[in-house]
Design a protein around this motif. Structure first.
Motif: not given
Lengths: 198, 198
Positions: A165-193
């Motif tokens: 979507l962003r490659e098409q120049g569309v502005r995407v705003e995600s309230l939470a961005r997940i970098e990785a999942l594994s069984l029982g573990e959730i990692t967010f993308v580190e970013e400034r709000e």
């Protein structure tokens, strides 16, 4: 959005490296107060844009969509996944393939409710491979409406939808961005709000 | 609810003696401000009841349901019409026949979210023959929850759903009650606001 990330960590269940279950507050049971806060946050992020209408897709997009629309003081339309008996007017449609359900759906809106020149904010609960968002964009393009941006509750940043979507120049705003999942573990993308859009 | 009745008269289309199209503000395009007012009105009508959770059904019940839940400050659950891939836990189900679509659907909620003893407010957009409401009540009874009442946006009072539910002693509050439809004409039941329940 810290409130959402905290809720995801408290109640979200990473069932595999791909599946995040958030049915306790987002897409089966809903936390309406959190959802209202999401609506305010979408408004904050898109406050520099003129928006005429919010477009989302049934069923899980309706909660976040209606709260964003409430805050933006504009109508909300939800695309249906199949034709309804009472939706007899001319339809604007797009095909959406669901990798989760392994099936293609036609999504449709009545052609009465988004007009040429309308500035549309697309809202959805999840962004993974981007198929739903692309289908909603296709509908907007078919009626010559402008997609102002896409507001997502949870983006699985390890899948390619956001990039597409962003490659098409569309502005995407995600309230939470997940970098990785594994069984029982959730990692967010580190970013400034609020610094996600490009 | 006068605001709603005015909207129905302004934008609703009576397509026959049975079909009322309100897709411009209720079940396709949504007016979020009106929907928020509906949430406040449901709260007002059920203010003397203790309510733990709002239960509705996808898709058109979600908007009114989440606004009622926001005002009542309780969670909302929407029943799904078919099993979702990520809804893997034990389900509580009921069968609902749709006279509009002429098909039976299984509706289901996860058994985690409504507990024995919970006091449930059921919300839906339409009440006609009452099948959806009866299905949602069946789900509540299966988990030994108490149905506090049923809040409806538009009741087609000329169909027997409202009577069937009220005969069972269930409190039904409809924000607008339609006495009759005919092509191009909508007649409301004459009543004092808020005096519907028995």
């Amino acid at each position: 959005m810290q409130l959402l990330k905290t809720k995801i960590l408290e109640e979200g269940q990473a069932l595999s490296d791909n599946i995040l279950k958030v049915d306790s507050f987002l897409n089966h049971r809903m936390d309406p107060v959190l959802m209202h806060e999401m609506g305010k946050e979408f408004k904050r992020r898109f406050q520099d844009e003129k928006i005429d209408v919010v477009l989302t897709i049934e069923s899980s997009g309706i909660g976040p969509g209606v709260m964003a629309a409430l805050e933006l003081e504009v109508p909300m339309i939800f695309a249906r996944k199949r034709k309804s008996v009472t939706l007899t007017d001319d339809l604007v449609t797009a095909n959406v393939y669901s990798f989760t359900k392994k099936e293609a759906n036609e999504i449709a809106i009545s052609n009465k409710f988004i007009n040429s020149g309308d500035r549309v904010l697309i809202i959805d609960d999840f962004l993974a491979n981007g198929q739903a968002a692309l289908g909603l964009m296709e509908i907007c393009h078919k009626v010559n409406a402008t997609v102002v941006g896409i507001g997502i509750v949870i983006e699985k940043a390890f899948q390619d939808g956001g990039e597409k979507l962003r490659e098409q120049g569309v502005r995407v705003e995600s309230l939470a961005r997940i970098e990785a999942l594994s069984l029982g573990e959730i990692t967010f993308v580190e970013e400034r709000e609020g610094a996600i859009h490009e």
